[in-house]
Design an enzyme around this catalytic site. Structure first.
Site, short mmCIF file in Angstrom:
data_model
loop_
_atom_site.label_atom_id
_atom_site.label_comp_id
_atom_site.label_asym_id
_atom_site.label_seq_id
_atom_site.Cartn_x
_atom_site.Cartn_y
_atom_site.Cartn_z
N PHE A 350 72.29 57.49 50.28
CA PHE A 350 73.60 57.81 50.84
C PHE A 350 73.99 59.20 50.33
CE2 PHE A 350 73.43 53.19 50.72
CZ PHE A 350 73.93 52.83 51.97
N PHE A 355 74.80 58.72 46.04
CA PHE A 355 74.05 57.68 45.33
C PHE A 355 72.99 57.10 46.25
CE2 PHE A 355 76.92 54.96 47.66
CZ PHE A 355 76.22 53.78 47.84
N GLU A 357 70.90 53.28 46.89
CA GLU A 357 70.82 51.85 46.58
C GLU A 357 69.36 51.43 46.52
OE1 GLU A 357 72.01 47.47 48.42
OE2 GLU A 357 72.14 49.28 49.66
N ILE A 358 68.95 50.85 45.41
CA ILE A 358 67.61 50.29 45.28
C ILE A 358 67.66 48.84 45.76
CG2 ILE A 358 65.78 49.65 43.66
CD1 ILE A 358 66.51 52.05 42.00
N VAL A 359 66.91 48.55 46.81
CA VAL A 359 66.98 47.22 47.44
C VAL A 359 65.92 46.29 46.85
CG1 VAL A 359 67.02 45.99 49.63
CG2 VAL A 359 67.79 48.36 49.53
N CYS A 361 62.26 46.14 44.30
CA CYS A 361 61.38 46.82 43.34
C CYS A 361 60.42 45.78 42.79
CB CYS A 361 62.20 47.45 42.21
SG CYS A 361 61.19 48.26 40.93
N LEU A 393 72.16 52.70 42.25
CA LEU A 393 72.85 51.42 42.16
C LEU A 393 71.91 50.33 42.66
CD1 LEU A 393 76.45 52.18 43.52
CD2 LEU A 393 75.76 51.86 41.15
N ILE A 424 76.99 49.43 49.94
CA ILE A 424 75.81 48.72 49.45
C ILE A 424 75.89 47.25 49.81
CG2 ILE A 424 75.52 50.35 47.55
CD1 ILE A 424 76.69 48.30 45.67
N TYR A 427 74.69 40.81 46.76
CA TYR A 427 73.80 39.65 46.65
C TYR A 427 74.44 38.63 45.72
CZ TYR A 427 70.29 42.71 48.73
OH TYR A 427 69.61 43.56 49.57
#
Length: 619
Positions: A350, A355, A357-359, A361, A393, A424, A427
């Site tokens: 973004f 920032f 966003e790590i979805v 890993c 994030l 973001i 979850y």
């Protein structure tokens, strides 16, 4: 700034907040259909409204439900025509909604939306329907720096500013873009090779231009002037450091912390870095694209990433993983070994919010505990620094929190909540964690740099020790039961030039019983004060559910009284520190116009007066 720049800071901030609220409402406003509008607006300008309504559907409304389509904010791509067509209806419905919900609003918000907001809308109406307003001029600019405390604006990034400054986002007459505003979001790339010596990076000419511009920007940001630092007394001369570096000839001494000396802090990525240098593993940034057909290799890697994520994250639906991995808005960092994907990170950038966003890993199970995860995250950090994005994030489950903590993530988010709220994915059962990047650090080489610095410090210490002509005996008094001694009694301290602090040397220690009685009196007087009621006992979660999320070290008068009873305050500084923490916590959590904030200021003045009268602080 144009309309409210003459106001006082507090009133200006109020108008700024109202402008932000109006922008937010406009961005999420659902336009009425042309048929509904025609029933009460007639046929005037209906053709123009139909065109704008169609554009709004295609670029703002439908993409909110379809991740494969780029979504734009209404205030970014529309101008005066749309604002005029919806302003009156939007104004009426907003005020009706606020009046209907006023009983459920806190007093502060009720005053804001029922008193100040109508006045703000009236002023905005003059600009919307006026013929001489300068804000409609395409060359109109404003300088937010003239207003004290005004939020910084970045004119080169249209969506970076909101509120009054952000009015330009919908006050400029613009047409619907045919390409996304984010260069990264529309980048026509298939893959980027991050591994040295493995192959050239494949990007389009437009991306190459962006990279060169970014490189120049970074060079300008961290030029020679910025590299200069103030001279600190006792600092090591640069010539000495240069000479020491020249004496370090063993490459093995510069590859990370010493595993024999610090086994708990061994460089986790050292083995992975060596494998990358030998060509055993490679790192590639890949992503799907709707505007350019991805290469076969890119699709193979994306499928491999989907398999790794599905296998390592069994609680995540496979359809969901597939949709995000192949979504053009998302990118993936692929870890490739023997032409097979063994790990990766799926992320969404973004740029306008600053920032990523790590979805997902993950590293395949049979390749874990080899440092691949750390080295992979370091590559991702360097990649984002090159794109001027300095915040990560992610929502981590209970099994991933430990990994992210090792990579520098924390539960304390340093990024402003307004920057990521609504962007973001949330979850259930996961913890939001963030990481702030330092643009001056090369993360893939970080451990080797630390090791080199350690060797330099070690050599400097050796040289200093060689210069010492006299060896002083050690201290034996502690074996005889002595608990403490003055610093000047340590052999050799005075000879090396140490001098006691003249202010501290004049201060005579106070008798413990005398100090206890004075503090007891101050505590009793403080608890009896009229403004002490918010601080008499610890804050209950039922009163402020998020209090302990913001205040990590709470303090109250009841706790201080218990500490005094247990003889905790052996020195006045401990008492003053706890008392000060009560007031700083209050001012940190509450707004200046609240009753709690005012009580903190009043009680602090009272306590400081009592401390001065008792001689515990200077008058």
């Amino acid at each position: 700034v144009y309309k409210f720049g003459h106001l006082a800071q507090r009133e200006w901030q109020t108008m700024y907040d109202l402008a932000k609220m109006f922008l937010h409402c406009l961005n999420h406003w659902k336009l009425e259909t042309p048929t509904s509008r025609q029933q009460h607006a007639g046929t005037e300008d209906m053709q123009t409204y139909k065109v704008n309504y169609t554009r709004w559907l295609c670029y703002c409304h439908v993409p909110a439900f379809c991740d494969s389509l780029p979504r734009y904010e209404t205030t970014l791509i529309f101008g005066r025509t749309v604002l005029r067509s919806v302003f009156q209806t939007m104004r009426r419905q907003l005020l009706d909604k606020f009046r209907a919900e006023k009983e459920r609003m806190p007093p502060e918000k009720r005053t804001l939306v029922l008193t100040h907001f109508p006045r703000f809308l009236s002023m905005l109406e003059e600009e919307v329907y006026g013929t001489n307003s300068p804000i409609w001029d395409p060359d109109f600019s404003q300088n937010a720096a003239n207003v004290a405390g005004s939020p910084p604006s970045t004119p080169t990034t249209p969506t970076a500013a909101t509120g009054v400054s952000g009015l330009n986002r919908f006050l400029s007459i613009g047409s619907v873009p045919t390409t996304p505003t984010s260069k990264e979001a529309a980048e026509n790339f298939t893959s980027i090779n991050l591994s040295p010596g493995v192959g050239p990076a494949r990007r389009t000419s437009r991306s190459d231009t962006g990279s060169s511009e970014l490189k120049r920007k970074l060079e300008e940001t961290f030029g020679p002037e910025d590299m200069k630092r103030k001279r600190i007394e006792g600092d090591v001369p640069s010539d000495l450091v240069t000479n020491i570096v020249a004496t370090i000839t063993e490459p093995e001494q510069m590859v990370g912390p010493d595993p024999t000396l610090f086994p708990a802090h061994v460089a986790r990525d050292e083995a992975a870095r060596r494998e990358e240098n030998k060509g055993v593993i490679e790192f590639h940034v890949v992503g799907n694209s709707l505007s350019k057909k991805p290469s076969k290799q890119t699709l193979v890697w994306l499928i491999g990433l989907q398999n790794v994520f599905s296998h390592q994250l069994p609680r995540m639906p496979k359809e969901y993983i597939t949709r995000l991995v192949f979504d053009p808005k998302h990118k993936c960092l692929a870890l490739v070994k023997d032409n097979k994907v063994i790990g990766g990170i799926c992320f969404r950038m973004f740029p306008t919010q600053g920032f990523t966003e790590i979805v997902f890993c993950a590293v395949t199970s049979n390749e874990q505990v080899k440092g691949y995860g750390t080295h992979m995250m370091n590559h991702l950090k360097d990649y984002h620094i090159s794109h001027s994005i300095l915040h990560f994030l992610t929502f981590a489950d209970e099994y991933a929190i430990g990994y992210f903590k090792k990579q520098g993530f924390s539960k304390e988010i340093k990024l402003a909540k307004s920057a990521y709220l609504g962007y973001i994915k949330d979850y259930e059962g996961a913890t939001l964690m963030g990481c702030e990047l330092n643009p001056k650090i090369s993360y893939t080489n970080f451990s080797s740099i630390i090791r080199k610095q350690r060797e330099i410090v070690k050599k400097i210490i050796e040289r200093k020790q060689a210069e010492m002509q006299k060896v002083y005996p050690g201290l034996k008094c502690f074996k005889e039961g002595v608990r403490q001694i003055p610093i000047e009694n340590i052999p050799g301290v005075l000879d090396r030039g140490w001098k006691p602090d003249p202010d501290k040397s004049k201060e005579a220690p106070m008798d413990p019983d005398q100090l206890h009685n004075i503090l007891k009196t101050i505590i009793q007087q403080t608890r009896s004060h009229a403004s002490a009621w918010p601080f008499l006992k610890p804050v209950e979660k039922s009163e402020a559910p998020d209090y302990y999320d913001h205040i990590k070290f709470p303090m109250d008068l009841k706790t201080m009284a218990e500490r005094l009873k247990n003889r905790y305050y052996c020195h006045k500084r401990l008492f003053i520190a706890d008392m000060t923490r009560i007031f700083t916590n209050c001012r940190s959590y509450n707004k200046p116009d609240t009753e709690y904030y005012k009580c903190a200021n009043t009680l602090e003045k009272f306590v400081m007066g009592k401390l001065r009268d008792a001689g515990l602080v200077e008058k």
